[in-house]
Structures are given as structure tokens and as C-alpha cells.
Design a protein around this motif. Structure first.
Motif, PDB file in Angstrom:
ATOM      1  N   GLU A   1       7.705 -10.116   8.756  1.00 21.13           N
ATOM      2  CA  GLU A   1       6.698  -9.204   8.237  1.00 21.13           C
ATOM      3  C   GLU A   1       7.195  -8.452   6.997  1.00 21.13           C
ATOM      4  OE1 GLU A   1       5.404  -6.716  11.336  1.00 21.13           O
ATOM      5  OE2 GLU A   1       3.657  -6.000  10.241  1.00 21.13           O
ATOM      6  N   ASP A   2       8.471  -8.062   7.032  1.00 25.55           N
ATOM      7  CA  ASP A   2       9.002  -7.270   5.933  1.00 25.55           C
ATOM      8  C   ASP A   2       9.271  -8.064   4.668  1.00 25.55           C
ATOM      9  OD1 ASP A   2       8.931  -5.173   7.608  1.00 25.55           O
ATOM     10  OD2 ASP A   2      11.076  -5.160   8.054  1.00 25.55           O
ATOM     11  N   ILE A   3       9.607  -9.331   4.791  1.00 27.15           N
ATOM     12  CA  ILE A   3      10.036 -10.035   3.588  1.00 27.15           C
ATOM     13  C   ILE A   3       9.080 -11.100   3.065  1.00 27.15           C
ATOM     14  CG2 ILE A   3      12.521  -9.617   3.691  1.00 27.15           C
ATOM     15  CD1 ILE A   3      12.815 -12.207   5.180  1.00 27.15           C
ATOM     16  N   CYS A   4       8.176 -11.582   3.901  1.00 24.69           N
ATOM     17  CA  CYS A   4       7.325 -12.685   3.440  1.00 24.69           C
ATOM     18  C   CYS A   4       6.082 -12.188   2.727  1.00 24.69           C
ATOM     19  CB  CYS A   4       6.895 -13.538   4.617  1.00 24.69           C
ATOM     20  SG  CYS A   4       8.275 -14.378   5.348  1.00 24.69           S
ATOM     21  N   ASP A   5       5.583 -12.985   1.779  1.00 27.96           N
ATOM     22  CA  ASP A   5       4.308 -12.622   1.172  1.00 27.96           C
ATOM     23  C   ASP A   5       3.175 -13.507   1.686  1.00 27.96           C
ATOM     24  OD1 ASP A   5       4.465 -14.932  -0.878  1.00 27.96           O
ATOM     25  OD2 ASP A   5       6.246 -13.735  -1.306  1.00 27.96           O
ATOM     26  N   HIS A   6       3.519 -14.695   2.170  1.00 30.18           N
ATOM     27  CA  HIS A   6       2.518 -15.568   2.772  1.00 30.18           C
ATOM     28  C   HIS A   6       3.011 -16.010   4.146  1.00 30.18           C
ATOM     29  CE1 HIS A   6       0.889 -15.808  -1.233  1.00 30.18           C
ATOM     30  NE2 HIS A   6      -0.178 -16.404  -0.735  1.00 30.18           N
TER      31      HIS A   6
ATOM     32  N   ASN B   1      10.394  -7.907  -1.070  1.00 27.27           N
ATOM     33  CA  ASN B   1       9.902  -9.091  -1.755  1.00 27.27           C
ATOM     34  C   ASN B   1       9.338  -8.730  -3.134  1.00 27.27           C
ATOM     35  OD1 ASN B   1       8.387 -11.308  -2.546  1.00 27.27           O
ATOM     36  ND2 ASN B   1       7.892 -11.832  -0.429  1.00 27.27           N
ATOM     37  N   PRO B   2       9.855  -9.339  -4.207  1.00 25.19           N
ATOM     38  CA  PRO B   2       9.372  -9.020  -5.553  1.00 25.19           C
ATOM     39  C   PRO B   2       7.864  -9.226  -5.717  1.00 25.19           C
ATOM     40  CG  PRO B   2      11.008 -10.800  -5.624  1.00 25.19           C
ATOM     41  CD  PRO B   2      11.000 -10.266  -4.237  1.00 25.19           C
ATOM     42  N   ASN B   3       7.325 -10.201  -4.988  1.00 24.24           N
ATOM     43  CA  ASN B   3       5.877 -10.446  -5.074  1.00 24.24           C
ATOM     44  C   ASN B   3       5.078  -9.240  -4.579  1.00 24.24           C
ATOM     45  OD1 ASN B   3       6.011 -13.257  -5.963  1.00 24.24           O
ATOM     46  ND2 ASN B   3       6.934 -13.581  -3.955  1.00 24.24           N
ATOM     47  N   THR B   4       5.628  -8.560  -3.572  1.00 17.79           N
ATOM     48  CA  THR B   4       4.969  -7.376  -3.022  1.00 17.79           C
ATOM     49  C   THR B   4       4.954  -6.251  -4.058  1.00 17.79           C
ATOM     50  OG1 THR B   4       5.858  -7.997  -0.877  1.00 17.79           O
ATOM     51  CG2 THR B   4       4.990  -5.781  -1.070  1.00 17.79           C
ATOM     52  N   ILE B   5       6.073  -6.105  -4.773  1.00 15.25           N
ATOM     53  CA  ILE B   5       6.165  -5.059  -5.787  1.00 15.25           C
ATOM     54  C   ILE B   5       5.209  -5.356  -6.941  1.00 15.25           C
ATOM     55  CG2 ILE B   5       7.729  -3.920  -7.412  1.00 15.25           C
ATOM     56  CD1 ILE B   5       9.952  -4.585  -5.351  1.00 15.25           C
ATOM     57  N   GLN B   6       5.201  -6.624  -7.332  1.00 14.85           N
ATOM     58  CA  GLN B   6       4.291  -7.065  -8.387  1.00 14.85           C
ATOM     59  C   GLN B   6       2.844  -6.711  -8.027  1.00 14.85           C
ATOM     60  OE1 GLN B   6       5.857 -10.388 -10.274  1.00 14.85           O
ATOM     61  NE2 GLN B   6       5.203  -8.963 -11.862  1.00 14.85           N
ATOM     62  N   LYS B   7       2.529  -6.945  -6.774  1.00 14.52           N
ATOM     63  CA  LYS B   7       1.179  -6.678  -6.297  1.00 14.52           C
ATOM     64  C   LYS B   7       0.858  -5.186  -6.376  1.00 14.52           C
ATOM     65  CE  LYS B   7      -1.626  -8.100  -2.434  1.00 14.52           C
ATOM     66  NZ  LYS B   7      -1.588  -8.838  -1.175  1.00 14.52           N
TER      67      LYS B   7
ATOM     68  N   GLU C   1       0.830  -1.215   0.000  1.00 13.47           N
ATOM     69  CA  GLU C   1       0.000   0.000   0.000  1.00 13.47           C
ATOM     70  C   GLU C   1       0.860   1.258   0.000  1.00 13.47           C
ATOM     71  OE1 GLU C   1      -2.931   0.255   3.094  1.00 13.47           O
ATOM     72  OE2 GLU C   1      -3.993  -1.502   2.330  1.00 13.47           O
ATOM     73  N   GLN C   2       1.940   1.206   0.788  1.00 12.46           N
ATOM     74  CA  GLN C   2       2.865   2.348   0.819  1.00 12.46           C
ATOM     75  C   GLN C   2       3.455   2.595  -0.560  1.00 12.46           C
ATOM     76  OE1 GLN C   2       5.849   2.763   3.887  1.00 12.46           O
ATOM     77  NE2 GLN C   2       4.817   1.241   5.133  1.00 12.46           N
ATOM     78  N   LEU C   3       3.838   1.496  -1.224  1.00 13.51           N
ATOM     79  CA  LEU C   3       4.404   1.615  -2.560  1.00 13.51           C
ATOM     80  C   LEU C   3       3.406   2.229  -3.532  1.00 13.51           C
ATOM     81  CD1 LEU C   3       6.331  -1.649  -3.467  1.00 13.51           C
ATOM     82  CD2 LEU C   3       7.060   0.663  -3.984  1.00 13.51           C
TER      83      LEU C   3
ATOM     84  N   VAL D   1      10.469  -4.799 -11.651  1.00 14.65           N
ATOM     85  CA  VAL D   1      10.250  -5.434 -10.361  1.00 14.65           C
ATOM     86  C   VAL D   1      11.579  -5.926  -9.783  1.00 14.65           C
ATOM     87  CG1 VAL D   1       9.188  -7.440  -9.256  1.00 14.65           C
ATOM     88  CG2 VAL D   1       7.903  -6.118 -10.920  1.00 14.65           C
ATOM     89  N   ARG D   2      12.404  -6.478 -10.670  1.00 17.54           N
ATOM     90  CA  ARG D   2      13.693  -7.020 -10.245  1.00 17.54           C
ATOM     91  C   ARG D   2      14.600  -5.948  -9.641  1.00 17.54           C
ATOM     92  NH1 ARG D   2      17.368  -8.560 -14.325  1.00 17.54           N
ATOM     93  NH2 ARG D   2      18.998  -8.623 -12.780  1.00 17.54           N
TER      94      ARG D   2
END
Lengths: 129, 298
Positions: free
Chosen positions: B191-196, A48-54, A14-16, A38-39
Motif C-alpha cells: 500500500e505504501d510503495i505501489c502506485d498500481h 513512490n515518486p509517482n505519488t509525489i508527481q501526482k 492526498e496527505q501530501l 520529486v527525486r
């Protein structure tokens, strides 16, 4: 490149989303400008790249960016397709803040002036550029 | 993808894992949380193919892990106490790894030497605890794993090294779509690095979710009224409630907008709606299964 607060309760994605929106709205990032991949962003910010993707997916859904397969994500021209939901959200927020403003005694005229100023600051009616 | 279906494990008569079912997508960073003695290490070791489950299915990319050396080439596990052969230097350990793992990347090993700045000709046993852990990461990352399983990985690492290691892991996730499973008690870190995340308690998985969904599902509300509207409390799904002076502290489950609307209708004097931290979520979820924090008076 973006300053995130990892200690904040607000989810990182959300911050991003908010940071990127801010850059787009304030014209720091121009239409059709490429967003960092993303990379790169994951590596630079240790996120986490997944977070950026999201976050990118969310921005695309809200109409701030568009993505081209194999090329990356780009800033979309703003006026075109901001979702109705997003507009409604901002309208509600404005209303809430205005209620507060009236409550603490800011006059109607002052708010009109403020609106005028902000309007000129963003360069008048950008829709008809 | 890592898939567990009803995995159970016992030590003699004691059930340590009870029908754990779980799916971890490729390229995901999965955080495994749990109370002490919940079975986290057992679960990780079962995923790594070190233990064999009594019943249930466990596959990585549709293959069984246990006694599958080909698959284990790319499934790496760092235990909570890293193991090295006694008397071996870092260089000798690296040679051993290079022999064992076909994807061993010598170039990366040499590059990481500069990043970590550890001596290759020194015996591993002579390094400090934190440095030994760095060596474990160093060797493991050079095998170019597809799946990386870490048990309490950041224990004993200082803030700078920890950040370096996390950065290396994230690069591998971004570049090669590596899957990472991390167990930790340090919830801030996860919290900072995990997505699940998944929460294990007494051998059962009590929760498994996308971390952002989890956070957007529970909210912390601080609220004060002139007259307390009792009907409000009834219409909300309250997990936890506390009163400090005239301020109510509520933990509420549900949609943010709906809660917001319901509360605003009652015209509170003070009103704050905050997302929960992972630590708070952990505490309240555990409270829900009877593992509550009690103020102990001795």
C-alpha cells in the motif's frame, strides 16, 4: 520535511497535497519558492515518486503551485488563481462547521470575534498588498 | 512498458494463468496481489522470461522476453527463495554477476557494502535467511536493472533493512525510471510503495487499477439513524452490509461526494465516511468472487 501518517487511511498523495497547502497558506513557503524536487522528496521520505508527481499535479491544478519545464515546481501567488471549485469546497466546509458550532451553543458574537481575530492573524486584506 | 495480451499458461493439464492482459508503465511500481495459489509466481516468472506462455503475447519495450538474453540483461528477477551457487562467497557471486551483466556497477557494490554491512568474503550459504535476501538485493541492484521483478521480496527482512531496501528501490525508480513489480501478501507494505495494483484469483486478473483511484472508488461508512430510511439503502451501490447494534456498517461503491450528499439528506445521528485500506479492498473484492472470509466454528 513533511510528516506523513503512513498508517492513516487517507491516501498518501492526498496527505501530501494537504501538508503542502498548509505550508503555503501559512506562509511557511513563500511565493516563488522552489518546492523540493520529486527525486529528493522520494528519496528523503521513501515515497513512490509517482505519488509525489501526482500530488504536485493536483496542487498545480488547484492553483497553489506552478511548474517550469526543467526547473521544477514553485509556489504560486495565492490570491491569483485558486480554482472556483476549491473555494466552493472551503465555503461548504465552513458552513458545515458553523452549523455544528451553533448547534453546540457557540454564540454568533463569539464567531464574529473569531473571524476578526483570524483575519488579523493572516495579516488583514492580503489581496491589496 | 510491459505489455501482456491474453497470456495463458498451463502445467500439464492445469490452467494456471487464464488470458491475463495487463499493461505496466515505465517507472511504475506495480503490486501484484492474489489468493494463495492464484498464479502470482507463475505470472512473475513468465514476465521474467523464465517460463514460456502457452498462448498470448508478452513484451517488454516491444520485445519478447523469453530466450532474449540482450533484454534480460536489464530484466532482473528475485525469486521467493534466492538462489546462490553453493560454496560461493559474496565476492565470488559478485564476480559472476559482473561477468554476466554488462551494466554491472562495481562502485555501487562497494558503496552498498557499507550500507548493508555484510562481509564479502563469507560464504553466502552461511548467512541467515534474511541476510541471504539482502545479498540477493545487493547483487541485483548493482546490475542497474530497468525492470525489477520481486516475488515476496521483504520476507524475513527486519524493519530497518526493509526500509533501507525500499529506499534503494525508490531511488532507482526516481533516478533511472526503473519499473518494479512486487508480489506480496503483506498488503500494508504494498500500500505504501505501489502506485498500481492488480489482483489475481485462480489464474485470472480480477482487478487492475491505480491505487488511489481504487481507494476513492470504495468507501466505508458507519451510520446510525433514529428511523432507518430504507430508501437510502436502495439508492446506494452497497458491496457489503453489516449491523452492529444500531450502527450500520456499509461498504459502498461510488463517488464520495454523491454518497455523502445522499446520506446527509437522511439526517443520520452518527455518520462517518472513511477510505478503505488495501487490506479491506482485497477482502471485499475477493468476497465478490466467492473467496470470502467465513467465521469458522470448529
Amino acid at each position: 520535511m513533511f510528516d506523513l501518517d503512513l498508517r492513516s487511511r487517507q491516501p498518501i498523495y492526498e496527505q501530501l497535497v494537504e501538508k503542502i497547502k498548509e505550508l503555503i497558506v501559512n506562509d511557511v513557503m513563500k511565493t516563488d519558492e522552489k518546492l523540493p524536487s520529486v527525486r529528493t522528496l522520494a528519496q528523503e521520505m521513501t515515497i513512490n515518486p509517482n505519488t509525489i508527481q501526482k500530488a504536485y499535479r493536483e496542487l498545480e491544478m488547484q492553483g497553489y503551485i506552478y511548474s517550469l519545464k526543467g526547473k521544477g515546481s514553485f509556489v504560486d501567488s495565492l490570491t491569483k488563481n485558486i480554482s472556483a471549485e476549491e473555494i466552493e469546497k472551503i465555503r461548504n466546509e465552513l458552513q458545515k462547521r458553523l452549523t455544528e458550532a451553533f448547534f453546540i451553543g457557540i454564540s454568533k458574537e463569539e464567531i464574529y470575534t473569531l473571524v476578526e481575530h483570524t483575519y488579523l492573524d493572516v495579516g488583514g486584506d492580503r489581496k491589496n498588498d | 512498458m510491459i505489455k501482456l495480451t491474453d497470456v495463458s499458461k498451463k502445467y500439464e493439464k492445469e490452467m494456471v494463468l487464464k488470458k491475463v492482459s495487463l499493461e505496466i508503465k515505465k517507472g511504475s511500481i506495480f503490486g501484484l496481489l492474489g489468493s494463495n495459489g492464484a498464479g502470482k509466481t507463475t505470472l512473475l516468472k513468465t514476465m521474467a522470461g523464465i517460463y514460456k506462455q502457452e498462448s498470448g503475447d508478452l513484451t517488454i519495450d516491444k520485445q519478447t522476453v523469453f530466450e532474449n538474453p540482450t533484454l534480460k540483461q536489464n530484466v532482473l528477477f528475485i525469486p521467493d527463495l534466492p538462489f546462490f551457487f553453493s560454496q560461493y562467497t559474496v565476492k565470488q557471486m559478485a564476480e559472476f554477476y559482473a561477468d554476466m551483466y554488462k551494466d554491472w556497477n562495481q562502485e555501487r557494490f562497494d558503496n552498498l557494502q557499507k550500507v548493508l554491512d555484510l562481509e564479502v568474503n563469507k560464504k553466502v550459504a552461511r548467512f541467515s535467511k534474511g541476510m541471504q535476501r539482502q545479498v540477493a538485493f545487493w547483487l541485483t541492484l548493482c546490475t542497474m536493472p530497468e525492470v525489477l521483478i520481486l516475488d515476496e521480496p521483504f520476507d524475513g527482512l527486519d524493519a530497518v533493512i526493509r526500509q533501507k531496501i525500499i529506499n534503494l528501490i525508490i531511488q532507482d525508480v526516481a533516478d533511472r525510471n526503473m519499473t518494479v513489480i512486487i508480489s506480496s501478501h503483506n498488503l500494508r507494505e504494498i500500500e505504501d510503495i505501489c502506485d498500481h495494483i492488480g489482483i489475481l484469483h485462480k489464474g485470472s486478473l480480477i482487478l487492475e487499477k491505480d491505487i488511489d483511484d481504487l481507494k476513492s472508488d470504495v468507501h466505508k461508512v458507519q451510520i446510525a439513524f433514529k428511523d432507518v430510511p430504507t430508501s437510502l439503502f436502495e439508492s446506494l451501490d452497497i458491496v457489503h452490509q453489516e449491523k452492529r447494534g444500531s450502527v450500520h456498517l456499509l461498504i459502498i461503491r461510488g463517488n464520495k461526494e454523491e454518497i455523502d450528499q445522499l446520506i446527509k439528506q437522511t439526517n443520520p445521528i452518527v455518520y462517518d465516511l472513511l477510505p478503505l485500506t488495501l487490506e479491506e479492498i482485497f477482502v471485499y473484492e475477493m468476497g465478490g468472487v466467492g473467496y470470502a472470509i467465513e467465521n469458522i466454528l470448529v
